[in-house]
Design an enzyme around this catalytic site. Structure first.
Site, PDB file in Angstrom:
ATOM      1  N   HIS A 128      41.436  40.356  31.379  1.00  0.00           N
ATOM      2  CA  HIS A 128      42.622  39.868  31.975  1.00  0.00           C
ATOM      3  C   HIS A 128      43.935  40.570  31.466  1.00  0.00           C
ATOM      4  CE1 HIS A 128      45.638  37.405  33.815  1.00  0.00           C
ATOM      5  NE2 HIS A 128      44.747  37.297  34.929  1.00  0.00           N
ATOM      6  N   ASP A 158      37.579  35.577  38.906  1.00  0.00           N
ATOM      7  CA  ASP A 158      36.734  36.151  40.066  1.00  0.00           C
ATOM      8  C   ASP A 158      35.074  36.175  39.576  1.00  0.00           C
ATOM      9  OD1 ASP A 158      38.796  36.981  41.711  1.00  0.00           O
ATOM     10  OD2 ASP A 158      39.213  38.210  40.338  1.00  0.00           O
TER      11      ASP A 158
HETATM   12  N1  CMC Z   1      34.891  46.224  31.772  1.00  0.00           N
HETATM   13  C1  CMC Z   1      35.085  46.924  30.654  1.00  0.00           C
HETATM   14  N2  CMC Z   1      36.118  47.343  29.847  1.00  0.00           N
HETATM   15  C2  CMC Z   1      37.075  46.826  30.187  1.00  0.00           C
HETATM   16  C3  CMC Z   1      37.239  45.741  31.257  1.00  0.00           C
HETATM   17  C4  CMC Z   1      35.982  45.470  31.837  1.00  0.00           C
HETATM   18  N3  CMC Z   1      36.071  44.684  32.860  1.00  0.00           N
HETATM   19  N4  CMC Z   1      38.302  45.231  31.278  1.00  0.00           N
HETATM   20  C5  CMC Z   1      39.263  45.968  30.268  1.00  0.00           C
HETATM   21  N5  CMC Z   1      38.221  46.701  29.622  1.00  0.00           N
HETATM   22  C6  CMC Z   1      38.724  47.712  28.309  1.00  0.00           C
HETATM   23  C7  CMC Z   1      39.573  48.989  29.214  1.00  0.00           C
HETATM   24  O1  CMC Z   1      38.575  50.081  29.179  1.00  0.00           O
HETATM   25  C8  CMC Z   1      40.388  49.327  27.728  1.00  0.00           C
HETATM   26  O2  CMC Z   1      39.445  49.755  26.667  1.00  0.00           O
HETATM   27  P1  CMC Z   1      40.114  50.751  25.632  1.00  0.00           P
HETATM   28  O3  CMC Z   1      40.985  50.039  24.934  1.00  0.00           O
HETATM   29  O4  CMC Z   1      38.929  51.241  25.037  1.00  0.00           O
HETATM   30  O5  CMC Z   1      40.809  51.906  26.642  1.00  0.00           O
HETATM   31  C9  CMC Z   1      40.841  47.657  27.205  1.00  0.00           C
HETATM   32  O6  CMC Z   1      39.571  46.820  27.707  1.00  0.00           O
HETATM   33  C10 CMC Z   1      41.958  47.075  27.869  1.00  0.00           C
HETATM   34  O7  CMC Z   1      42.045  47.208  29.153  1.00  0.00           O
HETATM   35  P2  CMC Z   1      43.020  47.573  30.140  1.00  0.00           P
HETATM   36  O8  CMC Z   1      42.707  48.172  31.349  1.00  0.00           O
HETATM   37  O9  CMC Z   1      44.025  48.422  29.333  1.00  0.00           O
HETATM   38  O10 CMC Z   1      43.825  46.264  30.310  1.00  0.00           O
HETATM   39  P3  CMC Z   1      44.688  45.656  31.562  1.00  0.00           P
HETATM   40  O11 CMC Z   1      45.314  44.614  30.867  1.00  0.00           O
HETATM   41  O12 CMC Z   1      45.577  46.713  32.097  1.00  0.00           O
HETATM   42  O13 CMC Z   1      43.500  45.285  32.687  1.00  0.00           O
HETATM   43  C11 CMC Z   1      42.155  44.217  34.353  1.00  0.00           C
HETATM   44  C12 CMC Z   1      43.228  43.860  32.892  1.00  0.00           C
HETATM   45  C13 CMC Z   1      41.918  42.687  34.861  1.00  0.00           C
HETATM   46  C14 CMC Z   1      42.744  45.036  35.364  1.00  0.00           C
HETATM   47  C15 CMC Z   1      40.956  44.566  33.671  1.00  0.00           C
HETATM   48  O14 CMC Z   1      40.310  43.680  32.640  1.00  0.00           O
HETATM   49  C16 CMC Z   1      39.676  44.928  34.626  1.00  0.00           C
HETATM   50  O15 CMC Z   1      39.774  45.991  35.322  1.00  0.00           O
HETATM   51  N6  CMC Z   1      39.107  43.870  35.010  1.00  0.00           N
HETATM   52  C17 CMC Z   1      38.109  43.931  35.843  1.00  0.00           C
HETATM   53  C18 CMC Z   1      38.580  43.745  37.353  1.00  0.00           C
HETATM   54  C19 CMC Z   1      38.804  42.324  37.360  1.00  0.00           C
HETATM   55  O16 CMC Z   1      37.923  41.544  37.169  1.00  0.00           O
HETATM   56  N7  CMC Z   1      39.902  41.973  38.001  1.00  0.00           N
HETATM   57  C20 CMC Z   1      40.454  40.616  38.234  1.00  0.00           C
HETATM   58  C21 CMC Z   1      41.495  40.148  37.288  1.00  0.00           C
HETATM   59  S1  CMC Z   1      41.662  38.305  37.387  1.00  0.00           S
HETATM   60  C22 CMC Z   1      42.148  37.880  38.931  1.00  0.00           C
HETATM   61  C23 CMC Z   1      43.184  38.710  39.360  1.00  0.00           C
HETATM   62  O17 CMC Z   1      44.234  38.966  38.776  1.00  0.00           O
HETATM   63  O18 CMC Z   1      43.093  38.846  40.872  1.00  0.00           O
END
Ligand code: CMC
Length: 428
Positions: A306, A363
């Site tokens: 998140h 989720d």
């Molecule tokens: N699985 C594997 N790696 C992950 C995940 C994951 N679910 N989420 C983040 N990472 C890694 C990402 O690859 C990155 O690694 P590195 O630093 O080595 O490059 C690091 O963690 C930071 O990730 P980010 O994408 O820069 O983080 P963000 O804040 O931009 O993204 C997020 C947040 C929710 C989009 C992401 O965690 C994600 O894609 N999660 C899976 C999708 C999900 O469950 N979304 C629902 C969110 S909660 C409800 C809502 O908001 O609707």
């Protein structure tokens, strides 16, 4: 404590006021930085940018705290009433008995869609995406209530909110019935909000769907836990669209489109697809975790991570318990729950997830509950819309009521070609 921070660049100084929130969070107001120094700030994805000041929802992502209008979400678990929480978010305080009764009557009165809207449903192919129908239908109901496009006071806002919050439920149910080729079931004025949704989805003209109180409570809780989450992608979209003084209905329709994506509300669908993929034997939980860690794969552990929570999402904790209760009540043994538990255990003990502070989010467990209730996977994100709508309305109202609101218009750093000239077609 300093109330102003000076930023000096190339001999030019900008005095940036320090803004302090009611929970002590601090921000630097850089709105005059460009005028004073010629510089803008760059923050792709807005991870470090506050877009507004808001009194609706407080999150402390490090501590895993979520409060609606100051009330911790855990306090809604014992008395789950989504309608009450909707009113709280929109109007800033818990409704008194008479106010809640009035709002409930308004919801009942507004449950039906204009009969002409049946034609709108007919126009969609059976393969239509429920989120596309939902977004289109929110704009369509706006066409029938244009007098409420820009509510001028609280009574008008309450009327607009009642129409949206009541009709979205009917839209969701009709979308489900349309895609399945089932006859539409009209709202029953004797049923409460969530029971009525399940009735419109699952009753047949000759067979009333029996709604268990525990399932009704679980649905209330799911909607409450999705009701607001401050400046997330879809809420920011609603605010951005609303900042141009676009109407409430159009702004919420835009929010649906933003919510659709798998990194946001669409994650609840992606979680179920992930669990099913593992269940069908294509992959083990261990292999999936390995894949999610690989930088050369586009696989993520869905329902994990998140932008704001760097601790366990408090909504996921509640939903995990609710999930177990619902499955027990319905006497369902869902292998997907075992897979989810296994994935969680593996991830929480894996340095990749631990170091990045990736925990289950809202989720991760919600889909297993919805599936147990009988809601098909492609309707999960529509359920999220029902839950999030009061939050969108609250934010739209907060922004609309603020006379200092400006149109949202970020800047950019241009990285394209320079000094090019037009070349006539026959010379290219
Ligand atoms: N699985 C594997 N790696 C992950 C995940 C994951 N679910 N989420 C983040 N990472 C890694 C990402 O690859 C990155 O690694 P590195 O630093 O080595 O490059 C690091 O963690 C930071 O990730 P980010 O994408 O820069 O983080 P963000 O804040 O931009 O993204 C997020 C947040 C929710 C989009 C992401 O965690 C994600 O894609 N999660 C899976 C999708 C999900 O469950 N979304 C629902 C969110 S909660 C409800 C809502 O908001 O609707």
């Amino acid at each position: 404590m300093t109330s102003t921070i000076s930023i000096s660049i190339d001999g030019k100084t900008c005095e940036c006021p320090m803004i302090i929130g009611s929970e002590g969070e601090r921000a630097l107001d850089i709105s005059h930085l460009r005028a004073a120094t010629g510089l803008i700030t760059l923050d792709p994805g807005y991870g470090n940018t506050g877009s507004c000041q808001s009194a609706i929802t407080y999150i402390d992502g490090e501590k895993g705290i979520l409060r609606y209008r100051g009330i911790p979400i855990q306090e809604f678990v014992e008395h789950p009433n989504f309608v009450e929480v909707a009113w709280l978010l929109i109007f800033g305080r818990l409704p008194k008995k008479a106010e809640l009764a009035r709002f409930s009557v308004r919801l009942t009165d507004n449950a039906h869609l204009h009969e002409a809207m049946k034609h709108n449903f007919e126009g969609f192919p059976a393969t239509a995406q429920p989120m596309a129908i939902t977004s289109a239908m929110i704009n369509t109901i706006g066409c029938f209530h244009s007098e409420l496009f820009l509510p001028r006071d609280d009574p008008e806002t309450e009327e607009a909110a009642a129409r949206l919050i009541s009709k979205i439920r009917t839209i969701a149910a009709f979308t489900y019935r349309k895609v399945r080729g089932l006859p539409y079931i009209y709202a029953n004025p004797r049923l409460r909000y969530c029971a009525n949704l399940l009735h419109m989805m699952f009753s047949m003209p000759y067979d009333e769907h029996v709604i268990d109180k525990e399932i009704e409570d679980a649905m209330n809780l799911i909607f409450i836990l999705h009701a607001d989450h401050e400046q997330n992608c879809s809420t920011s979209t609603v605010r951005m669209v609303g900042s141009s003084q676009a109407n409430l209905f159009a702004s919420c329709a835009a929010g649906v489109c933003a919510l659709w994506g798998p990194r946001h509300g669409g994650a609840n669908v992606a979680v179920l697809e992930m669990l099913e993929r593992i269940h069908q034997g294509g992959l083990t939980a261990e292999k999936y975790i390995e894949l999610a860690k690989r930088k050369d794969s586009d696989v993520r552990l869905m329902g994990f991570g998140h932008r704001v929570y760097k601790n366990y999402d408090p909504r996921a904790r509640i939903l995990q318990k609710t999930c177990e209760k619902v499955l027990k009540k319905l006497k369902i043994k869902d292998p997907l729950l075992d897979i989810a538990r296994k994935l969680e255990e593996l991830a929480l003990n894996d340095s990749y997830f631990v170091e990045r502070k990736l925990y289950p989010n809202v989720d991760f467990y919600s889909g297993i509950i919805l599936r147990a209730v009988g809601i098909p996977t492609n309707m999960f994100t529509v359920m999220f819309v029902i839950g999030r709508l009061p939050g969108w309305i609250a934010h739209w109202k907060e922004q609309h009521d603020d006379p200092t609101t400006k149109i949202a218009r970020p800047r950019q750093i241009y990285t394209g070609l320079v000094n090019q000239h037009y070349v006539p077609l026959d010379q290219r």
